[in-house]
Enzyme design. Sequence first.
Site, PDB file in Angstrom:
ATOM      1  N   HIS A 236      84.876  76.096  52.133  1.00 15.55           N
ATOM      2  CA  HIS A 236      85.761  75.239  52.518  1.00 15.55           C
ATOM      3  C   HIS A 236      85.494  73.584  52.216  1.00 15.55           C
ATOM      4  O   HIS A 236      86.523  72.862  52.592  1.00 15.55           O
ATOM      5  CB  HIS A 236      86.285  75.423  54.228  1.00 15.55           C
ATOM      6  CG  HIS A 236      87.276  74.940  54.814  1.00 15.55           C
ATOM      7  ND1 HIS A 236      87.455  73.923  55.605  1.00 15.55           N
ATOM      8  CD2 HIS A 236      88.502  75.308  54.348  1.00 15.55           C
ATOM      9  CE1 HIS A 236      88.533  73.740  55.824  1.00 15.55           C
ATOM     10  NE2 HIS A 236      89.377  74.382  55.382  1.00 15.55           N
TER      11      HIS A 236
ATOM     12  N   HIS B 189      95.351  65.724  59.829  1.00 15.19           N
ATOM     13  CA  HIS B 189      94.359  66.815  59.019  1.00 15.19           C
ATOM     14  C   HIS B 189      92.872  66.116  58.914  1.00 15.19           C
ATOM     15  O   HIS B 189      91.992  67.153  58.820  1.00 15.19           O
ATOM     16  CB  HIS B 189      95.172  67.176  57.826  1.00 15.19           C
ATOM     17  CG  HIS B 189      94.374  68.447  57.077  1.00 15.19           C
ATOM     18  ND1 HIS B 189      93.782  68.238  55.986  1.00 15.19           N
ATOM     19  CD2 HIS B 189      94.656  69.679  57.271  1.00 15.19           C
ATOM     20  CE1 HIS B 189      93.433  69.635  55.614  1.00 15.19           C
ATOM     21  NE2 HIS B 189      93.757  70.485  56.402  1.00 15.19           N
TER      22      HIS B 189
END
Length: 683
Positions: A434, A595
């Site tokens: 990720h 985010h």
Amino acid sequence: MQNITQFQSCFLSREASLLAFNRRVLAQARYPDVPLLERLRYITIVSSNLDEFFEVRFADLLSDSRNNHNEHAKADIAAISKSAHELIDEQYTVFNEEVMPALREAGVFILSHEERNEAQKAWVQQFFIQQVYPLLVPIGLDPTHPFPQVANKSLNFIVGLDDNVDKSHPNRIAIVRVPRALPRVIALPASLSQGRQCFVKLSSVIRAHLSDLFAGRTVQAFSQFRVTRDSDIDVDEDDLQNLRTAVRTGLSTRHFGQAIRLEVVKTCPKYLSDILQQHFDLPDEALYRVKGPVNLVRLTQLIDQVNAPHLRFRTYQATWPQALETRGTPIMAQMRERDIIMHHPFESFEPIIDWLREAVNDPQVLSIRQTVYRTGGHSELMQLLIEAAKRGKEVLAVVELKARFDEEANINWAERLEAVGAQVVYGMVGLKTHAKMLLVTRREGSTRSPKLKQYLHLSTGNYNAATAKLYTDVGLLTCHPELTSDAEAVFRQLASLADLPPLKKMLIAPASLQATMLKFLGQIEQASLKGYKARVVIKCNALTDPSLMKGLIKAAQSGASIDLIIRGACMLAPGIHGRTENIRIRSVIGRFLEHARVFYFRWGDAPDEEVLYLSSADWMSRNMLRRIELAWPILDLQHRQTIIDKCLIPYLHDERGSWVLQPDGSYTQLNMKGLNAHQALMA
């Protein structure tokens, strides 16, 4: 997890928190000062979020309950289901009673069959005959015609029929599957719209002409329906030869996983919904009767077709990053002089594309390495990597094949990269990659004594130019030798599976990220107990990791001041006397999707008693223990202050978009008329 149980009285339900997040998103659809089409978009976002909630999170709960026969889990599922029903009922109320009437007042109409005049009905009939009818094949259910396969989230009709005259076809139930290729919202010609903008839903077109599909029969009852299925791809990485083949195989069966939720229209007769429930083996609480289309997500097609700029947010043009010289000035030359911080979407993502293009066209650039998590199906960055490989540069792409709902796009990019000679790897067994990083190696210096210099981009967000216009993220362009050498070491580990040497500056999950965050929380706790001013500010998307929540509680109990800006799921309850009374938690919802991950700790007044990290990781167990994640310190004091000023302070002072978490798990909005962080940052 040692001693976690003594802190569990401060923990909230993750599922309830996810539903609460969607209530906050839905609230955006009720604000009169939000443009009407954007209000509709928030409604569709809630539907999309709930689809994923049922496909993944709720599906996992049901699976655990079935496998373990856990009565407590069953009670939790019942409570979550009740809350989901209430949220969806509220969503359709906002849609039917607030947003759609307001759109009509603005001259935008979705016409039902009863509202269409004769000319409009004639046009719709021709559209049905020419564009829809040839693609519909109703299946009458009988012993030789079993119930057809119904794909996940597809539009379907169940139809109740009378007995035909000669009794030759005793079947009284039919299923009509609607192909995904058909548009869900169709614009009527301007000549038939009387100066308005008029549309019809595909479901309304089919509903008006259902009888045309059943010659010699009478349609007695019908309903749209949609099934949401378990969509997680279960791949045993320890028992396979080729991960890409396994994931592609899983994609082919994803649309037909275990049924989780059944949606029908409010007017669906009970005998038809009973048939569907029995077929899909679903209990009553899994049945959702909705007052409107069963898939509000597809109304994004209406938003895209309406010609009314004043009903949308004003177009926002991101500025060229302040830290960069004007466009066209070589970016690597600027990186040699200084580190560059970029705050998206307020500052443009284009410099990253320009920099990679510069590297591809530079004959002195020898290698490019990049992680690929979510890039989208159309990506200029991926095209540039392909071009780099064609030009003979060494290209390494670490492609995450299990990036949920982006698996197919990533497989396609992996195959295209391999076809031109790029090296493609899929990270480490059992761990999703990720982390977001892009490393360029360039030959510099004189011909006699050339040296290799590395240029690095690190980001809290994905390499996706489209979402970079919608998500708030922070990126760093740097030549800092310790950061670049750390990045090279991580790439080597991901490619070769060699042991990772100790990193100089970066933190990596699962090896050091969680442990270091706990270490900092421990320093905060000790400093506070000694009477020093201690401060923690964490900004991320979710907080669900028990160990980190325990560390926050202990730091708060020592007297430290803690502010948490958690957009979505948060399992830590603030304001509990003697436990979390020094913790304040807020969620900020606005025009953009929050985010960025920013971790700030201060345990004294000296410069070396303060740290700020940016990261790809949320404070969730999966990020800390089951993914390759990175966090990196902001070393320059001026840059650190810039991030505090742009990524923390505006949100801590936001009133218009802030919701404050209460001890019972509910959220209270601050002030509808106050400061809006996104507006301030755009300005």
